[in-house]
Design a protein around this motif. Structure first.
Motif, PDB file in Angstrom:
ATOM      1  N   ILE A 160      64.948  20.354   3.752  1.00 30.72           N
ATOM      2  CA  ILE A 160      63.801  20.212   2.840  1.00 30.72           C
ATOM      3  C   ILE A 160      62.540  19.829   3.625  1.00 30.72           C
ATOM      4  O   ILE A 160      62.413  18.694   4.097  1.00 30.72           O
ATOM      5  N   PRO A 161      61.584  20.759   3.781  1.00 32.95           N
ATOM      6  CA  PRO A 161      60.318  20.394   4.416  1.00 32.95           C
ATOM      7  C   PRO A 161      59.450  19.634   3.424  1.00 32.95           C
ATOM      8  O   PRO A 161      59.371  20.024   2.256  1.00 32.95           O
ATOM      9  N   VAL A 162      58.825  18.575   3.885  1.00 36.88           N
ATOM     10  CA  VAL A 162      57.959  17.815   2.972  1.00 36.88           C
ATOM     11  C   VAL A 162      56.648  17.444   3.644  1.00 36.88           C
ATOM     12  O   VAL A 162      56.619  16.990   4.775  1.00 36.88           O
ATOM     13  N   TYR A 163      55.583  17.656   2.922  1.00 37.34           N
ATOM     14  CA  TYR A 163      54.254  17.319   3.414  1.00 37.34           C
ATOM     15  C   TYR A 163      53.518  16.596   2.283  1.00 37.34           C
ATOM     16  O   TYR A 163      53.204  17.203   1.264  1.00 37.34           O
ATOM     17  N   ASN A 164      53.343  15.315   2.454  1.00 38.62           N
ATOM     18  CA  ASN A 164      52.691  14.482   1.424  1.00 38.62           C
ATOM     19  C   ASN A 164      53.352  14.625   0.053  1.00 38.62           C
ATOM     20  O   ASN A 164      52.731  15.062  -0.910  1.00 38.62           O
ATOM     21  N   GLU A 165      54.609  14.298  -0.004  1.00 40.94           N
ATOM     22  CA  GLU A 165      55.356  14.409  -1.264  1.00 40.94           C
ATOM     23  C   GLU A 165      55.971  13.056  -1.636  1.00 40.94           C
ATOM     24  O   GLU A 165      57.073  12.990  -2.173  1.00 40.94           O
ATOM     25  N   GLU A 166      55.274  11.951  -1.354  1.00 43.85           N
ATOM     26  CA  GLU A 166      55.876  10.619  -1.510  1.00 43.85           C
ATOM     27  C   GLU A 166      56.497  10.366  -2.890  1.00 43.85           C
ATOM     28  O   GLU A 166      57.559   9.786  -2.997  1.00 43.85           O
ATOM     29  N   ASP A 174      59.666  15.875   7.760  1.00 44.34           N
ATOM     30  CA  ASP A 174      58.329  15.409   7.396  1.00 44.34           C
ATOM     31  C   ASP A 174      57.321  16.133   8.279  1.00 44.34           C
ATOM     32  O   ASP A 174      57.241  15.900   9.477  1.00 44.34           O
ATOM     33  N   ASP A 175      56.558  16.998   7.658  1.00 45.39           N
ATOM     34  CA  ASP A 175      55.648  17.876   8.386  1.00 45.39           C
ATOM     35  C   ASP A 175      54.298  17.179   8.617  1.00 45.39           C
ATOM     36  O   ASP A 175      53.256  17.662   8.206  1.00 45.39           O
ATOM     37  N   GLY A 176      54.362  16.004   9.256  1.00 45.71           N
ATOM     38  CA  GLY A 176      53.119  15.293   9.589  1.00 45.71           C
ATOM     39  C   GLY A 176      52.377  14.740   8.384  1.00 45.71           C
ATOM     40  O   GLY A 176      51.144  14.778   8.351  1.00 45.71           O
ATOM     41  N   ASP A 210      62.281  23.412  -1.595  1.00 46.83           N
ATOM     42  CA  ASP A 210      61.049  22.632  -1.536  1.00 46.83           C
ATOM     43  C   ASP A 210      61.335  21.186  -1.905  1.00 46.83           C
ATOM     44  O   ASP A 210      62.321  20.892  -2.590  1.00 46.83           O
ATOM     45  N   GLY A 211      60.438  20.299  -1.480  1.00 43.17           N
ATOM     46  CA  GLY A 211      60.648  18.881  -1.742  1.00 43.17           C
ATOM     47  C   GLY A 211      59.784  18.347  -2.870  1.00 43.17           C
ATOM     48  O   GLY A 211      59.619  17.138  -3.007  1.00 43.17           O
ATOM     49  N   ASP A 212      59.226  19.239  -3.682  1.00 37.15           N
ATOM     50  CA  ASP A 212      58.287  18.786  -4.715  1.00 37.15           C
ATOM     51  C   ASP A 212      58.886  18.841  -6.119  1.00 37.15           C
ATOM     52  O   ASP A 212      58.150  18.790  -7.104  1.00 37.15           O
ATOM     53  N   LEU A 213      60.202  19.009  -6.200  1.00 38.24           N
ATOM     54  CA  LEU A 213      60.932  19.063  -7.475  1.00 38.24           C
ATOM     55  C   LEU A 213      60.675  20.351  -8.251  1.00 38.24           C
ATOM     56  O   LEU A 213      61.082  20.466  -9.399  1.00 38.24           O
ATOM     57  N   SER A 253      46.346  33.151 -10.014  1.00 38.48           N
ATOM     58  CA  SER A 253      46.246  32.833  -8.589  1.00 38.48           C
ATOM     59  C   SER A 253      47.605  32.836  -7.915  1.00 38.48           C
ATOM     60  O   SER A 253      47.689  32.921  -6.688  1.00 38.48           O
ATOM     61  N   ARG A 254      48.714  32.751  -8.636  1.00 38.08           N
ATOM     62  CA  ARG A 254      50.022  32.656  -7.997  1.00 38.08           C
ATOM     63  C   ARG A 254      50.975  33.771  -8.399  1.00 38.08           C
ATOM     64  O   ARG A 254      51.523  34.459  -7.554  1.00 38.08           O
ATOM     65  N   ARG A 255      51.204  33.937  -9.711  1.00 38.89           N
ATOM     66  CA  ARG A 255      52.287  34.846 -10.103  1.00 38.89           C
ATOM     67  C   ARG A 255      51.921  36.311  -9.903  1.00 38.89           C
ATOM     68  O   ARG A 255      52.750  37.104  -9.443  1.00 38.89           O
ATOM     69  N   ARG A 291      50.011  17.760  -4.933  1.00 36.79           N
ATOM     70  CA  ARG A 291      49.315  19.029  -5.136  1.00 36.79           C
ATOM     71  C   ARG A 291      49.972  20.125  -4.326  1.00 36.79           C
ATOM     72  O   ARG A 291      50.591  19.863  -3.306  1.00 36.79           O
ATOM     73  N   SER A 292      49.798  21.371  -4.781  1.00 37.52           N
ATOM     74  CA  SER A 292      50.290  22.498  -4.005  1.00 37.52           C
ATOM     75  C   SER A 292      49.508  22.570  -2.695  1.00 37.52           C
ATOM     76  O   SER A 292      48.328  22.254  -2.655  1.00 37.52           O
ATOM     77  N   LYS A 293      50.202  22.967  -1.628  1.00 45.63           N
ATOM     78  CA  LYS A 293      49.555  23.013  -0.324  1.00 45.63           C
ATOM     79  C   LYS A 293      48.907  24.372  -0.074  1.00 45.63           C
ATOM     80  O   LYS A 293      48.345  24.608   0.983  1.00 45.63           O
ATOM     81  N   TYR A 294      49.036  25.292  -1.012  1.00 39.36           N
ATOM     82  CA  TYR A 294      48.531  26.645  -0.777  1.00 39.36           C
ATOM     83  C   TYR A 294      47.596  27.087  -1.892  1.00 39.36           C
ATOM     84  O   TYR A 294      47.716  26.654  -3.020  1.00 39.36           O
TER      85      TYR A 294
END
Ligand code: UDP
Ligand code: MG
Length: 315
Positions: free
Chosen positions: A14-20, A47-49, A99-102, A136-138, A209-212
């Protein structure tokens, strides 16, 4: 003290970036999903920094449960690099990424494993009822997936879904860099992987928030050429460069014809012909260099041997 754990059969990466905020509920759901399987498992958080308290939270979780392992990047290298690091360090025979954001649901893990057991090497989640913004996504994702299917010849509905299950010996041989995690299905065909799809749940983002944004559409589009080159031409780069060389070759011949038609008056035509011919030479030499890289490197499809139930020795 971290508890001693038996060698895991299943590794969840699971990559995670600011997902506390997502981590605690995610770990609860992972336990609820993995414990009934009755197999030793590990969860590898990468933890991706992160700049928030993600790492501190992960450390605390690891102290409570040694099955939760943590890798940490010094800076943000991106989701692909984080996934690749997780795959490299995973010890299980079967690896699941998510993903690590549930937004992905650990409750789908047992179904993915069951599908894998039917005789596949990669099982891709398909977020059929995707809970993201439409425009914007789908919509971009629909177009991108269609295009990826057409170009790579691997028609998957949802390449971008991180929730996937793999046989370790297959995914560990897939070279992931830049943002190629979105092309894992096509990339894994290089190893001869048998690929299946499975409809999975998807939830709206609850925390963070979404990172993309929409800009990733362009990057996916550019990556598509790289993936096409890697999957279709990796075994014969000379052919790829020679095909490219056809364009300047035609340009050169055209210029010579133009020179003749102008009764050899203009200096421009022979100059262009010469430059285009030099380009042909360059491309052919680059093709030879690519062959050299291939001959000495480790990116030969035939070097990948997939034997079920047995991990081939690493060359
Ligand atoms: N992620 C990461 N590094 C990044 C960007 C994202 O590790 O540079 C992680 C992020 O924490 C999440 C997953 O990759 O666990 C997917 O990211 P996100 O949810 O932002 O993407 P989306 O679901 O919006 O496509
Ligand atoms: Mg997300």
């Amino acid at each position: 003290m971290a508890t001693e754990t038996p060698a895991p059969v299943l590794s969840v990466v699971i990559p995670v970036y600011n997902e506390e905020e997502s981590l605690q509920p995610l770990v609860q759901r992972l336990r609820a999903a993995c414990e009934p399987l009755g197999l030793p498992y590990e969860v590898l958080f990468v933890d991706d920094g992160s700049q928030d308290s993600t790492f501190a939270t992960l450390e605390a979780l690891h102290r409570q449960d040694g099955r939760l392992r943590v890798l940490r990047f010094r800076k943000n290298y991106g989701q692909t690099a984080a996934m690749a690091a997780g795959f490299r360090h995973a010890r299980g025979q079967v690896i699941v990424s998510m993903d690590g954001d549930l937004q992905n649901d650990p409750a789908d893990i047992p179904r993915l494993l069951a599908k894998l057991e039917e005789g596949y090497d990669v099982v891709c989640g398909w977020r059929k009822a995707r809970q993201d913004k439409l425009l914007s996504r789908r919509v971009p994702s629909l177009i991108a997936n269609w295009l990826i299917g057409k170009v790579t010849g691997v028609p998957i509905h949802d390449n971008g879904c991180s929730l996937k299950a793999y046989r370790a010996e297959v995914i560990k041989r897939v070279q992931l860099y830049a943002e190629l995690h979105r092309f894992i299905p096509a990339m894994s065909t290089l190893t001869g992987a048998r690929i299946a799809e499975l409809v999975v749940r998807h939830h709206p983002r609850r925390f963070g928030r979404s990172k993309y944004g929409i800009s990733r559409t362009w990057r996916v589009f550019l990556d598509l050429f790289v993936v096409k080159m890697l999957t279709a031409w990796a075994a014969r780069p000379r052919l790829w460069f020679a095909t490219l060389a056809v364009v300047p070759l035609l340009g050169s011949l055209g210029s010579l014809v133009g020179w003749g038609l102008s009764r050899f008056a203009s200096i421009v035509f022979p100059a262009v012909a010469f430059l285009a011919l030099a380009l042909v030479g360059h491309l052919l030499v680059m093709g030879l260099l690519a062959e050299l890289v291939l001959a000495t490197g480790d990116f030969r499809p035939e070097a990948v041997l997939v034997v079920r139930g047995h991990t081939p020795p690493q060359p």
